[in-house]
Every structure is written in C-alpha cells, then in structure tokens.
Design an enzyme around this catalytic site. Structure first.
Site, mmCIF file in Angstrom:
data_model
loop_
_atom_site.group_PDB
_atom_site.id
_atom_site.type_symbol
_atom_site.label_atom_id
_atom_site.label_comp_id
_atom_site.label_asym_id
_atom_site.label_seq_id
_atom_site.Cartn_x
_atom_site.Cartn_y
_atom_site.Cartn_z
ATOM 1 C CE LYS A 56 -2.371 0.972 3.613
ATOM 2 N NZ LYS A 56 -3.351 1.008 4.685
ATOM 3 N NE ARG B 235 -7.404 1.341 11.287
ATOM 4 C CZ ARG B 235 -6.301 1.971 10.961
ATOM 5 N NH1 ARG B 235 -6.352 3.075 10.279
ATOM 6 N NH2 ARG B 235 -5.125 1.488 11.274
ATOM 7 N NE ARG C 231 5.283 -3.388 9.947
ATOM 8 C CZ ARG C 231 4.048 -2.896 9.836
ATOM 9 N NH1 ARG C 231 3.816 -1.900 9.031
ATOM 10 N NH2 ARG C 231 3.063 -3.412 10.525
ATOM 11 N NE ARG D 170 5.798 -4.978 5.709
ATOM 12 C CZ ARG D 170 4.501 -4.837 5.956
ATOM 13 N NH1 ARG D 170 3.710 -4.324 5.045
ATOM 14 N NH2 ARG D 170 4.004 -5.228 7.098
ATOM 15 N NE ARG E 289 0.743 -8.020 10.865
ATOM 16 C CZ ARG E 289 1.342 -7.337 9.917
ATOM 17 N NH1 ARG E 289 0.853 -6.202 9.500
ATOM 18 N NH2 ARG E 289 2.438 -7.788 9.364
HETATM 19 P P1 AMP Z 1 -1.838 3.093 11.129
HETATM 20 O O1 AMP Z 1 -0.604 3.888 10.876
HETATM 21 O O2 AMP Z 1 -2.853 3.194 10.035
HETATM 22 O O3 AMP Z 1 -1.545 1.660 11.506
HETATM 23 O O4 AMP Z 1 -2.539 3.736 12.431
HETATM 24 C C1 AMP Z 1 -1.870 3.834 13.657
HETATM 25 C C2 AMP Z 1 -2.874 4.092 14.782
HETATM 26 O O5 AMP Z 1 -3.572 5.321 14.527
HETATM 27 C C3 AMP Z 1 -3.982 3.038 14.879
HETATM 28 O O6 AMP Z 1 -3.608 1.937 15.667
HETATM 29 C C4 AMP Z 1 -5.100 3.839 15.544
HETATM 30 O O7 AMP Z 1 -4.873 3.984 16.934
HETATM 31 C C5 AMP Z 1 -4.946 5.204 14.896
HETATM 32 N N1 AMP Z 1 -5.750 5.308 13.657
HETATM 33 C C6 AMP Z 1 -5.308 5.423 12.386
HETATM 34 N N2 AMP Z 1 -6.328 5.505 11.520
HETATM 35 C C7 AMP Z 1 -7.453 5.447 12.278
HETATM 36 C C8 AMP Z 1 -8.839 5.444 11.969
HETATM 37 N N3 AMP Z 1 -9.281 5.524 10.712
HETATM 38 N N4 AMP Z 1 -9.705 5.372 13.008
HETATM 39 C C9 AMP Z 1 -9.297 5.299 14.278
HETATM 40 N N5 AMP Z 1 -8.005 5.252 14.642
HETATM 41 C C10 AMP Z 1 -7.081 5.326 13.648
#
Ligand code: AMP
Length: 220
Positions: free
Chosen positions: A14, A89, A163, A128, A174
């Site tokens: 992505k 999400r 990671r 990765r 996951r």
């Molecule tokens: P990510 O980088 O997309 O894995 O997001 C990291 C963290 O940000 C997640 O674990 C959530 O705590 C928060 N987060 C990111 N996008 C959202 C979303 N659309 N809704 C709620 N929390 C979010």
C-alpha cells in the site's frame, strides 16, 4: 482529479502504491495514522489522550479523527484531490466520512482496493523493509519492490529496517483479521459502484501495477 480511498491488506504494498499515485497525479497522500502520530506529539490534553489510545493499539474516536481529518482536507493541496490511507476503517467511519465530505462540499471519488492472495502477501512479509524516516516500504526478496540502493530508501536515502511484527506466525492472524474487518467496507463501496479492484501478484512490476491503477483512475 478526484479523491481516492486506498484499501489494501497487510503486505500488499500500500505504501508503495500510495507513493506512485502521489507522484503520478501530484496528489497528497494522507495517512490518518501519520496525521494522528503527528498530533500526538503536541502538548495538549487531546494529544496525551491520543498517545494513550494509539499505544494501546485501539481506534481513535470518531469525533477526534473527524476533526483532525477535516482540518487536513480543508488545506489548499487537497483541493484537486488526495489519496486517503487508513480511513475509513469501518462502515461507521465510512458514513461519518460522507457527512464530512458533504460539509466540505467534496465528492466521495473512488476506492482502490489492492487485492492480493494470502500466499503472495506472506512471501512479501518475510522480505519487507521500511524507511523509518519517510515511511516508504520495499522488499528485499521480491525484485519488483527492491530498493535501488542496497538497504537504503529510494526517496530519502535513509537506512531501511525490518518491522518487528513481520513474522510468519503473526502474519496469518493479521491477514485474516484484516479481511474480516474490511470485508463489509469493501462490499459497502462495491454496492455504491465506486470500488476499483486492482489485482496484485508478486511477479507484477511497479510499472504494471501503475498501469492497472491508471486504468482504474481514468475509467471513472
Ligand atoms: P496506522 O498507521 O494506520 O496503523 O494507524 C496507527 C494508529 O492510529 C492506529 O492503531 C489507531 O490507533 C490510529 N488510527 C489510524 N487511523 C485510524 C482510523 N481511521 N480510526 C481510528 N483510529 C485510527
């Protein structure tokens, strides 16, 4: 141009595709994870609350994310479109997003879903590496996604790292969890007729993927 929601399972590349679309169409890549991480470094009660939620791996509440995202979408660089990554999400967020767009007088645009088999995704996980500075990801096993310079980012030249959660054991869990969570969201956009499915296999080069994405963007 138009607004693009990018949805992809873990290890589908992505970050790489977001960068490609960003560069091809000169659209800003808006990752809600990045926006929230940035916000959480400030010294306010909301920031401290954010830090707590995010470090517990929980979802941030709709009112906080709506306010931060809508502020971002009001900025000048978003007026000709943007790539949204990490949001919505779930269906609740999808509906909140549509309300937000109504207020901002913006279109929903299209949803690009990168479709990858679990087996292909698993192979990607093992090779990765990510750039800790700009967030771009590469793969040291699959040629099409290898960094140009050994273990250094193509964009900012920073050294790449693996990671810690990229193990075979955690991957299956996951991947299944992701599909379960996004299934209804993907169906929601399919029913609206704006879902563009881009199939991704491990021997597809970045150029092939870009061509497929371009077809989806220009078909609209
Ligand atoms: P990510 O980088 O997309 O894995 O997001 C990291 C963290 O940000 C997640 O674990 C959530 O705590 C928060 N987060 C990111 N996008 C959202 C979303 N659309 N809704 C709620 N929390 C979010």
């Amino acid at each position: 141009m138009q607004n693009i929601i990018l949805i992809a399972p873990p290890a589908a590349g992505k970050g790489t595709y977001a960068k490609l679309i960003e560069e091809t169409y000169h659209l800003p890549h808006i990752s809600t994870g990045d926006l929230l991480r940035k916000e959480s470094t400030k010294d306010t009660p909301t920031s401290r609350h954010l830090k707590e939620i995010m470090s517990a791996g929980r979802l941030v509440s709709d009112d906080i994310i709506t306010s931060i995202l809508s502020d971002r979408l009001k900025q000048d660089d978003c007026q000709n479109g943007y790539i949204l990554d990490g949001y919505p999400r779930n269906i609740e967020q999808a509906k909140a997003y549509e309300e937000m767009l109504g207020t901002l007088n913006k279109d929903l645009g299209i949803v690009i879903y990168i479709d990858i088999d679990e087996q292909d995704a698993k192979e990607r996980v093992l090779g990765r590496v990510v750039c800790p500075q700009c967030g771009a990801s590469f793969n040291t096993i699959i040629k099409a996604f290898s960094p140009k310079e050994n273990n250094h980012c193509n964009y900012c030249k920073h050294e790449l790292v693996s990671r810690v959660d990229d193990t075979e054991e955690t991957f299956h869990k996951r991947f299944c969890e992701y599909l379960e969570k996004t299934d209804s969201l993907v169906k929601y956009y399919q029913d609206k007729g704006i879902l563009k499915v881009v199939k991704s296999q491990n021997d597809d080069t970045t150029e092939i993927m870009l061509e497929r994405i371009k077809k989806m963007v220009s078909n609209d």
